[in-house]
Motif scaffolding. Structure first.
Motif, mmCIF file in Angstrom:
data_model
loop_
_atom_site.group_PDB
_atom_site.id
_atom_site.type_symbol
_atom_site.label_atom_id
_atom_site.label_comp_id
_atom_site.label_asym_id
_atom_site.label_seq_id
_atom_site.Cartn_x
_atom_site.Cartn_y
_atom_site.Cartn_z
ATOM 1 N N LEU A 106 0.827 -1.207 0.000
ATOM 2 C CA LEU A 106 0.000 0.000 0.000
ATOM 3 C C LEU A 106 0.863 1.260 0.000
ATOM 4 C CD1 LEU A 106 -2.974 -0.691 2.455
ATOM 5 C CD2 LEU A 106 -3.065 -0.452 -0.024
ATOM 6 N N LEU A 107 1.940 1.224 0.769
ATOM 7 C CA LEU A 107 2.823 2.383 0.829
ATOM 8 C C LEU A 107 3.522 2.635 -0.499
ATOM 9 C CD1 LEU A 107 4.409 1.805 4.355
ATOM 10 C CD2 LEU A 107 2.981 3.744 3.696
ATOM 11 N N SER A 108 3.915 1.564 -1.174
ATOM 12 C CA SER A 108 4.660 1.729 -2.426
ATOM 13 C C SER A 108 3.749 2.080 -3.598
ATOM 14 C CB SER A 108 5.447 0.455 -2.742
ATOM 15 O OG SER A 108 4.563 -0.635 -2.946
ATOM 16 N N MET A 109 2.518 1.550 -3.598
ATOM 17 C CA MET A 109 1.609 1.793 -4.721
ATOM 18 C C MET A 109 0.790 3.063 -4.549
ATOM 19 S SD MET A 109 0.218 -2.028 -5.668
ATOM 20 C CE MET A 109 -0.423 -2.325 -4.023
ATOM 21 N N GLY A 110 0.778 3.592 -3.346
ATOM 22 C CA GLY A 110 0.034 4.824 -3.116
ATOM 23 C C GLY A 110 -1.260 4.588 -2.381
ATOM 24 N N TRP B 45 5.936 10.821 4.476
ATOM 25 C CA TRP B 45 7.028 10.848 5.453
ATOM 26 C C TRP B 45 8.167 9.930 5.013
ATOM 27 C CZ3 TRP B 45 3.307 9.762 10.153
ATOM 28 C CH2 TRP B 45 2.422 10.843 10.287
ATOM 29 N N VAL B 46 7.807 8.764 4.457
ATOM 30 C CA VAL B 46 8.833 7.847 3.951
ATOM 31 C C VAL B 46 9.536 8.474 2.752
ATOM 32 C CG1 VAL B 46 9.238 5.586 2.892
ATOM 33 C CG2 VAL B 46 7.632 5.792 4.807
ATOM 34 N N ARG B 47 8.756 9.037 1.837
ATOM 35 C CA ARG B 47 9.332 9.662 0.636
ATOM 36 C C ARG B 47 10.297 10.790 1.004
ATOM 37 N NH1 ARG B 47 5.072 13.020 -2.137
ATOM 38 N NH2 ARG B 47 5.777 14.413 -0.474
ATOM 39 N N ASP B 48 9.949 11.559 2.055
ATOM 40 C CA ASP B 48 10.771 12.701 2.448
ATOM 41 C C ASP B 48 11.907 12.327 3.393
ATOM 42 O OD1 ASP B 48 9.052 14.205 0.929
ATOM 43 O OD2 ASP B 48 7.885 14.953 2.632
ATOM 44 N N GLY B 49 12.037 11.039 3.704
ATOM 45 C CA GLY B 49 13.133 10.583 4.537
ATOM 46 C C GLY B 49 12.926 10.763 6.026
ATOM 47 N N GLU B 50 11.700 11.086 6.447
ATOM 48 C CA GLU B 50 11.427 11.240 7.879
ATOM 49 C C GLU B 50 11.320 9.884 8.573
ATOM 50 O OE1 GLU B 50 8.353 14.108 8.954
ATOM 51 O OE2 GLU B 50 8.322 14.773 6.869
ATOM 52 N N LEU B 51 10.858 8.865 7.831
ATOM 53 C CA LEU B 51 10.705 7.511 8.366
ATOM 54 C C LEU B 51 11.268 6.515 7.366
ATOM 55 C CD1 LEU B 51 6.962 7.443 9.537
ATOM 56 C CD2 LEU B 51 8.947 7.957 10.955
ATOM 57 N N THR B 52 11.723 5.377 7.867
ATOM 58 C CA THR B 52 12.015 4.251 6.993
ATOM 59 C C THR B 52 10.708 3.504 6.719
ATOM 60 O OG1 THR B 52 12.395 2.671 8.787
ATOM 61 C CG2 THR B 52 14.280 4.022 8.073
ATOM 62 N N THR B 53 10.733 2.650 5.702
ATOM 63 C CA THR B 53 9.541 1.854 5.419
ATOM 64 C C THR B 53 9.192 0.964 6.607
ATOM 65 O OG1 THR B 53 9.998 1.847 3.043
ATOM 66 C CG2 THR B 53 8.558 0.115 3.879
ATOM 67 N N ALA B 54 10.200 0.376 7.255
ATOM 68 C CA ALA B 54 9.940 -0.482 8.415
ATOM 69 C C ALA B 54 9.294 0.306 9.543
ATOM 70 C CB ALA B 54 11.245 -1.126 8.887
ATOM 71 N N GLU B 55 9.746 1.529 9.775
ATOM 72 C CA GLU B 55 9.154 2.354 10.827
ATOM 73 C C GLU B 55 7.713 2.715 10.485
ATOM 74 O OE1 GLU B 55 13.207 4.581 12.462
ATOM 75 O OE2 GLU B 55 12.049 5.465 10.813
ATOM 76 N N ALA B 56 7.452 2.987 9.203
ATOM 77 C CA ALA B 56 6.092 3.302 8.774
ATOM 78 C C ALA B 56 5.157 2.121 8.990
ATOM 79 C CB ALA B 56 6.098 3.711 7.301
ATOM 80 N N VAL B 57 5.629 0.929 8.645
ATOM 81 C CA VAL B 57 4.822 -0.276 8.863
ATOM 82 C C VAL B 57 4.580 -0.483 10.355
ATOM 83 C CG1 VAL B 57 4.850 -2.797 8.679
ATOM 84 C CG2 VAL B 57 5.491 -1.397 6.713
ATOM 85 N N GLY B 58 5.578 -0.206 11.188
ATOM 86 C CA GLY B 58 5.413 -0.325 12.634
ATOM 87 C C GLY B 58 4.331 0.596 13.161
ATOM 88 N N LEU B 59 4.279 1.839 12.670
ATOM 89 C CA LEU B 59 3.227 2.765 13.081
ATOM 90 C C LEU B 59 1.853 2.246 12.662
ATOM 91 C CD1 LEU B 59 4.727 6.299 12.288
ATOM 92 C CD2 LEU B 59 4.565 5.163 14.507
ATOM 93 N N ALA B 60 1.774 1.697 11.459
ATOM 94 C CA ALA B 60 0.489 1.202 10.953
ATOM 95 C C ALA B 60 0.007 -0.011 11.739
ATOM 96 C CB ALA B 60 0.599 0.870 9.470
ATOM 97 N N THR B 61 0.898 -0.966 12.012
ATOM 98 C CA THR B 61 0.483 -2.166 12.744
ATOM 99 C C THR B 61 0.106 -1.831 14.182
ATOM 100 O OG1 THR B 61 2.816 -2.677 13.226
ATOM 101 C CG2 THR B 61 1.819 -3.770 11.340
#
Length: 387
Positions: free
Chosen positions: A184-188, A201-217
């Protein structure tokens, strides 16, 4: 000296007398059974939640094994860095207007789908489905995946209290969930959704993808279990206290107060864990560095030092000081979301079915270990005055 067998049937059905005893006699008590110091008094619990002597960081924490690393497992600068954007999304100037509208719409839709005159188990039905679908909509997960998401998150959450379930299966489901969120994060993800914001936030370098997934879960898990417990326990309290239920049915302010008192008196989560960073002392008890502490939030919520007539259910009281959603840097950011979902659903339910009542006498008790709610609660959906 008294003790607590945390998984014994009598304790699971009614922990309150034990909590009261330990608050008075042994406010900080070592349990050989769980190899932890158990903390029962409000002031001691609050100290552990705010003092730098205690931390959430521990590599073998159960929540970390089930859901991977999330905000629950971090302290210090990294925790602050990850919490700040999430707080801005949940508590910032937009104040969740879009989410509130979505939650209210889903609550109304769920209530409109219920059939008058029927008997429905509220726990296995809307109390579990409404919070997760509302949270999923907030995240930006499409409706066709909600059933899969419900069963996946429910299975994972069931392991958080140390369940002896199939952790291998849980690991597979966690991987599937993470891969889906990454997709979902990669496809929009949809605009004006949490994942849509996180993607930037991931695109702008504020979070890594793993950190973003952690927030979502973490958002999914908290949105499911806490809100399901809140709705279930509130309906249970409404059935037990019909004198207050009638007043709450037609007054949103009173319903909100009823919800907050339910959170204090019958919280859906009874405890949380901290670890001692260094040798310290708590209520005269020596706590060696590295020790685990079980903070019994629910016991603190019935501490007479903080709440007058603390053992009584009083929806008109101020619940300021309640520990249900924690305190300090790890206090739950989703408090208002949980209340909004519960208020929207229960308010709509009472408006459509003012004669709502439990059909089993006695009602199934509120039970459980860390997470507590009735296992079932059958209620009749009928008009006012139905016998």
């Amino acid at each position: 000296m008294r003790s607590i067998a945390f998984l014994s049937p009598d304790f699971l059905a009614n922990p309150w007398p034990r909590y009261a005893h330990f608050r008075e006699e042994q406010p900080v008590w070592w349990s050989d059974e769980i190899r932890m110091f158990c903390v029962f008094r409000h002031r001691d619990i609050r100290a552990c939640l705010t003092s730098p002597d205690y931390t959430v960081e521990y590599p073998f924490r159960v929540s970390r094994q089930v859901f991977g690393e999330t905000l629950l497992d971090l302290d210090g600068p990294r925790h602050t860095r990850l919490r700040r954007p999430l707080a801005g999304l949940l508590l910032g100037r937009r104040d969740n207007v879009a989410f509130r509208a979505a939650a209210e719409e889903r609550a109304r839709t769920a209530v409109a789908a219920l059939n008058p005159g029927t008997v429905l188990d509220m726990v296995s039905g809307p109390a579990r489905a409404v919070p997760l679908t509302a949270t999923a909509a907030f995240l930006g997960i499409p409706a066709e995946r909600h059933d899969w998401l419900l069963h996946t998150v429910e299975y994972l959450v069931s392991h958080l209290d140390g369940s002896s379930g199939d952790f291998a299966r849980a690991s597979v489901l966690r991987t599937e969930l993470e891969e889906y969120l990454v997709g979902l994060l990669s496809m929009g993800a949809p605009p004006r959704s949490m994942l849509g914001e996180v993607r930037t936030w991931v695109r702008d370098g504020e979070l890594t993808t793993a950190e973003a997934v952690g927030l979502a879960t973490l958002t999914l898990a908290a949105g499911f279990e806490t809100s399901t417990g809140l709705i279930s326990n509130t309906l249970h309290c409404l059935a037990r206290h019909p004198e207050h239920a009638a007043a709450a049915a037609g007054d949103s302010d009173r319903l909100r107060s009823f919800l907050k008192e339910t959170l204090r008196w019958e919280p859906p989560q009874h405890d949380t864990v901290r670890f001692a960073r260094r040798d310290t002392t708590l209520s005269g008890v020596r706590i060696p560095a590295g020790s685990a502490l079980k903070l019994v939030l629910a016991s603190g919520n019935r501490d007479a030092e903080v709440f007058d007539h603390a053992e009584e259910f009083r929806p008109d009281r101020s619940t300021h000081g309640s520990l249900t959603f924690g305190h300090g840097s790890h206090s739950c950011l989703g408090t208002h979301i949980a209340l909004d979902v519960a208020e929207a659903f229960i308010g709509a339910l009472l408006a459509r079915f003012p004669g709502l009542r439990a059909v089993d006498d006695p009602m199934p008790p509120i039970t459980g270990s860390t997470f507590r709610r009735p296992q079932a609660l059958r209620m009749r959906l009928g008009p006012k005055g139905e016998s």
